[in-house]
Design a protein around this motif. Structure first.
Motif, mmCIF file in Angstrom:
data_model
loop_
_atom_site.group_PDB
_atom_site.id
_atom_site.type_symbol
_atom_site.label_atom_id
_atom_site.label_comp_id
_atom_site.label_asym_id
_atom_site.label_seq_id
_atom_site.Cartn_x
_atom_site.Cartn_y
_atom_site.Cartn_z
ATOM 1 N N TRP A 65 14.136 -22.866 -7.562
ATOM 2 C CA TRP A 65 13.443 -21.805 -6.843
ATOM 3 C C TRP A 65 14.065 -21.558 -5.484
ATOM 4 O O TRP A 65 14.430 -22.503 -4.786
ATOM 5 C CB TRP A 65 11.978 -22.243 -6.687
ATOM 6 C CG TRP A 65 11.053 -21.230 -6.120
ATOM 7 C CD1 TRP A 65 10.698 -21.091 -4.810
ATOM 8 C CD2 TRP A 65 10.331 -20.221 -6.842
ATOM 9 N NE1 TRP A 65 9.806 -20.057 -4.680
ATOM 10 C CE2 TRP A 65 9.566 -19.505 -5.897
ATOM 11 C CE3 TRP A 65 10.268 -19.851 -8.193
ATOM 12 C CZ2 TRP A 65 8.740 -18.431 -6.257
ATOM 13 C CZ3 TRP A 65 9.450 -18.806 -8.552
ATOM 14 C CH2 TRP A 65 8.696 -18.099 -7.595
ATOM 15 N N CYS A 66 14.149 -20.291 -5.104
ATOM 16 C CA CYS A 66 14.580 -19.951 -3.740
ATOM 17 C C CYS A 66 13.353 -19.635 -2.895
ATOM 18 O O CYS A 66 12.667 -18.656 -3.162
ATOM 19 C CB CYS A 66 15.518 -18.756 -3.737
ATOM 20 S SG CYS A 66 15.917 -18.236 -2.056
ATOM 21 N N PRO A 67 13.076 -20.471 -1.890
ATOM 22 C CA PRO A 67 11.887 -20.230 -1.078
ATOM 23 C C PRO A 67 12.002 -18.957 -0.242
ATOM 24 O O PRO A 67 10.992 -18.401 0.174
ATOM 25 C CB PRO A 67 11.800 -21.471 -0.182
ATOM 26 C CG PRO A 67 13.099 -22.152 -0.268
ATOM 27 C CD PRO A 67 13.795 -21.694 -1.504
ATOM 28 N N LYS A 68 13.223 -18.482 -0.006
ATOM 29 C CA LYS A 68 13.376 -17.263 0.792
ATOM 30 C C LYS A 68 13.120 -16.020 -0.070
ATOM 31 O O LYS A 68 12.389 -15.109 0.323
ATOM 32 C CB LYS A 68 14.772 -17.198 1.399
ATOM 33 C CG LYS A 68 14.896 -16.035 2.383
ATOM 34 C CD LYS A 68 16.245 -15.998 3.072
ATOM 35 C CE LYS A 68 16.362 -14.738 3.912
ATOM 36 N NZ LYS A 68 17.723 -14.183 3.833
ATOM 37 N N ASP A 69 13.739 -15.993 -1.261
ATOM 38 C CA ASP A 69 13.555 -14.833 -2.149
ATOM 39 C C ASP A 69 12.232 -14.899 -2.902
ATOM 40 O O ASP A 69 11.829 -13.926 -3.529
ATOM 41 C CB ASP A 69 14.677 -14.774 -3.202
ATOM 42 C CG ASP A 69 16.030 -14.611 -2.577
ATOM 43 O OD1 ASP A 69 16.088 -14.064 -1.466
ATOM 44 O OD2 ASP A 69 17.025 -15.035 -3.193
ATOM 45 N N ASN A 70 11.596 -16.067 -2.872
ATOM 46 C CA ASN A 70 10.393 -16.272 -3.664
ATOM 47 C C ASN A 70 10.639 -15.962 -5.124
ATOM 48 O O ASN A 70 9.899 -15.186 -5.752
ATOM 49 C CB ASN A 70 9.274 -15.380 -3.141
ATOM 50 C CG ASN A 70 8.120 -16.223 -2.644
ATOM 51 O OD1 ASN A 70 8.027 -17.406 -2.983
ATOM 52 N ND2 ASN A 70 7.267 -15.630 -1.862
ATOM 53 N N VAL A 125 22.430 -24.049 -4.078
ATOM 54 C CA VAL A 125 22.282 -23.084 -2.992
ATOM 55 C C VAL A 125 22.267 -21.681 -3.586
ATOM 56 O O VAL A 125 23.124 -21.325 -4.390
ATOM 57 C CB VAL A 125 23.427 -23.214 -1.957
ATOM 58 C CG1 VAL A 125 23.265 -22.171 -0.848
ATOM 59 C CG2 VAL A 125 23.461 -24.611 -1.370
ATOM 60 N N CYS A 126 21.245 -20.927 -3.216
ATOM 61 C CA CYS A 126 21.068 -19.555 -3.701
ATOM 62 C C CYS A 126 22.121 -18.645 -3.070
ATOM 63 O O CYS A 126 22.677 -18.956 -2.025
ATOM 64 C CB CYS A 126 19.669 -19.097 -3.325
ATOM 65 S SG CYS A 126 19.321 -17.379 -3.696
ATOM 66 N N ARG A 127 22.350 -17.497 -3.701
ATOM 67 C CA ARG A 127 23.295 -16.524 -3.142
ATOM 68 C C ARG A 127 22.890 -16.045 -1.761
ATOM 69 O O ARG A 127 23.716 -15.561 -1.003
ATOM 70 C CB ARG A 127 23.391 -15.298 -4.055
ATOM 71 C CG ARG A 127 24.201 -15.589 -5.266
ATOM 72 C CD ARG A 127 25.147 -14.453 -5.578
ATOM 73 N NE ARG A 127 25.812 -14.774 -6.825
ATOM 74 C CZ ARG A 127 26.332 -13.887 -7.637
ATOM 75 N NH1 ARG A 127 26.267 -12.616 -7.338
ATOM 76 N NH2 ARG A 127 26.911 -14.273 -8.752
ATOM 77 N N CYS A 128 21.597 -16.145 -1.460
ATOM 78 C CA CYS A 128 21.150 -15.739 -0.118
ATOM 79 C C CYS A 128 21.395 -16.857 0.884
ATOM 80 O O CYS A 128 20.964 -16.768 2.026
ATOM 81 C CB CYS A 128 19.686 -15.318 -0.134
ATOM 82 S SG CYS A 128 18.530 -16.683 -0.182
ATOM 83 N N LEU A 129 22.084 -17.907 0.448
ATOM 84 C CA LEU A 129 22.506 -19.041 1.281
ATOM 85 C C LEU A 129 21.375 -20.040 1.574
ATOM 86 O O LEU A 129 21.549 -20.971 2.351
ATOM 87 C CB LEU A 129 23.149 -18.576 2.606
ATOM 88 C CG LEU A 129 24.311 -17.589 2.479
ATOM 89 C CD1 LEU A 129 24.859 -17.220 3.857
ATOM 90 C CD2 LEU A 129 25.425 -18.180 1.618
HETATM 91 ZN ZN ZN Z 1 17.707 -16.870 -2.262
#
Ligand code: ZN
Length: 577
Positions: free
Chosen positions: A184-189, A441-445
């Motif tokens: 899960w990406c906590p930034k992109d939810n 690590v997500c693409r949004c870093l």
């Molecule tokens: Zn992300």
């Protein structure tokens, strides 16, 4: 005779024009010729095609041309995959003027004044497919371009096709709602699928057993991948210099590291931090070990990593090299024992308890391997990591549990492991916790975490009966080279329920829960069938997208329904239908 570049280009150009004029790559039904359909994976449109793409597509190209020369009616179509979060994420970075993203677009040769347009995700899906097509035409690929399409709701025809596919899957209960751990990406939810990662491809949530040790009115928690070793617990390890936290969940208080509490918040509902406790405050006290209901001492060690598990470690010196070396170090260090008010003689009496016997490593494998590898102390990290791996494998595949392991005595570790875990959980002595199998690590870093979601939709690839049907299907396929069959078998076995929706991104909305968007590996599983339709729908425009419903796809692909009635309703001739 040599050919200079200009001549070569002239000839290339001349023939490409002739092919286009003669429409030789436009495949039409022709009963006098055998059909040959060729599919190459459609590219994701977040940049120009690169050399790797041409390397891939040239294989199809060669095969297609060969078959054409052998007299086949060859259909080689091509489409553009726009689904998912990467384009939206990249567009957002352009909007935010993120230097690396801007640089990346510039390096593609885009003029400065064009770049702001890429703040709109839709622009990507218009710009790059055009560029790609131009490049592939220049490369001279034998493609029937009338079949070309792009994915997502930006193409209302394809959108209808995917909605139909998903309603079909749901009817068969192959799309299910569930509670599952996801990366899960906590930034992109949003879940982070493999190709939305800049790091950590293939990493998954790994299940740990969270053992609960009664400590007064509270519980100390320790995570393990080897629940079957509870029978060999001799003590608890704590780092005296770490401040742990107390969390409340239900009517219990658990003691874990702060990092662990942050992870558990995403996995257990209603978990709240209510207090703190230093490792040193627990030192020399006792807690009650689960599974064996025995009081064990809490002792100091250097290897409790607050970022791993709970930051507290249950000690099984018979089977865990870290624990054996921790004990070994402490039993030599009277000073340290004194400092923490520990009874040195009592510490020296702690002995590993043999619980698992394996033919290669005997019944004290941790002791054996530390001697074999000449490990000197608990700080010999590299060697200890290596030793752990070796022991784990030997124990798991060849270990047999000893007589002191209750009803599991005589059982293989491989079999006992899940049973022991289930029983501990059942008796309230353990919980489940997930950790990533490696860094993601997500693409949004943003670094990814494991989240347990309860309203996520999954494609039930884990369904055993579906796996069985898939295996039967695979058996009927001819693969070149035959050796790749193993790879397919492996993936069919490994693939589990797949989170198929996201909260944002380009794509088709889940028909019955439109807040969800179907993700990119889930709307690209049967797209090759859609090439049959795209020419009629998107090139010949035989019908408007609004008029298309499931009855149309049911008729075309499954032969269900009445042609005359459908023809009447949709205004498509029976012929074409
Ligand atoms: Zn992300």
């Amino acid at each position: 005779m040599g050919l200079d570049l200009d001549e070569a280009r002239y000839i290339e150009d001349k023939w490409q024009k002739r092919w286009a004029e003669a429409k030789i790559f436009e495949a039409e039904p022709d009963s006098s010729k055998e059909k040959y359909f060729l599919n190459m994976p459609y590219p994701y449109v977040n940049g120009h095609l690169h050399l790797g793409h041409s390397f891939t597509y040239i294989r199809g190209e060669i095969l297609g041309r060969y078959k054409r020369m052998k007299g086949f009616n060859v259909l080689f179509p091509f489409a553009f995959h726009c689904t998912g979060t990467p384009i939206v994420a990249a567009a957002n970075r352009v909007r935010d003027n993120e230097p690396t993203q801007i640089e990346s677009l510039k390096s593609m040769g885009l003029p400065e004044e064009e770049i702001p347009k890429f703040a709109d995700p839709v622009h990507w899906t218009e710009f790059f497919p055009k560029e790609m097509k131009a490049d592939l035409l220049k490369l001279g690929l034998a493609i029937d371009w009338r079949r070309s399409f792009k994915t997502t709701s930006l193409n209302p025809y394809y959108d209808k096709f995917i909605r139909w596919q998903f309603r079909k899957l749901k009817e068969k209960e192959y799309v299910v709602l569930g509670e599952h751990p996801v990366v899960w990406c906590p930034k992109d939810n949003s879940p982070v699928s493999d190709h939305a990662r800049i790091k950590g491809e293939g990493e998954t949530p790994q299940e740990f057993t969270l053992l609960k040790f009664k400590f007064g009115d509270e519980y100390i928690l320790a995570a393990t991948l080897r629940p079957e070793t509870v029978y060999g617990q001799t003590n608890m390890w704590v780092d005296p210099d770490i401040q742990y936290v107390k969390v409340s969940i239900g009517d219990e208080i658990w003691i874990v590291s702060k990092e662990c509490a942050d992870k558990l918040k995403e996995q257990k509902e209603g978990l709240e931090v209510v207090g703190e406790i230093w490792g040193g405050q627990m030192m020399g006290k006792t807690c009650v070990a689960p599974g064996i209901n025995r009081e064990i001492l809490i002792l100091p060690s250097d290897f409790c990593d607050p970022g791993k598990g709970t930051g507290l470690v249950t000690s099984v010196p018979s089977d865990a090299p870290d624990d054996w070396m921790g004990l070994h170090d402490l039993q030599k260090d009277e000073g340290l024992c004194k400092r923490w008010g520990l009874d040195f003689e009592k510490i020296r009496k702690i002995k590993p308890i043999p619980i698992i016997n394996s033919p290669d490593r005997g019944d004290l494998p941790a002791v054996q391997i530390c001697e074999e590898m000449k490990i000197e102390s608990q700080n010999d990290r590299e060697k200890l990591e290596e030793a752990k791996k070796i022991i784990y494998k030997a124990g798991f595949y060849t270990g047999i549990l000893n007589d002191n392991c209750d009803e599991y005595a005589g059982m293989k570790v491989e079999e006992a492991k899940d049973l022991v875990r289930a029983k501990l959980i059942d008796q309230g002595e353990a919980e489940v916790m997930y950790e990533l199998s490696g860094e993601v690590v997500c693409r949004c870093l943003t670094p990814s975490i494991v989240k347990v979601v309860s309203d996520q939709w999954f494609i039930a690839y884990g369904n055993p009966q579906w796996k069985e049907e898939t295996r039967k299907g695979l058996e009927k396929m001819r693969l070149y080279p035959e050796t790749v069959r193993k790879q397919f078998d492996y993936v069919i076995g490994w693939l589990n329920d797949w989170a198929c929706t996201r909260e944002f991104g380009l794509g088709t909305q889940l028909p019955w829960a439109e807040k969800w968007v179907i993700e990119s590996l889930s709307d690209s599983t049967i797209y090759m069938a859609y090439y049959i339709l795209s020419k009629y729908l998107e090139h010949d425009n035989i019908v408007s997208s609004e008029k298309i419903d499931d009855a149309f796809f049911d008729y075309v692909f499954l032969g269900k329904g009445n042609c005359a009635a459908l023809s009447n309703e949709m205004g498509i001739s029976e012929d074409v239908l």
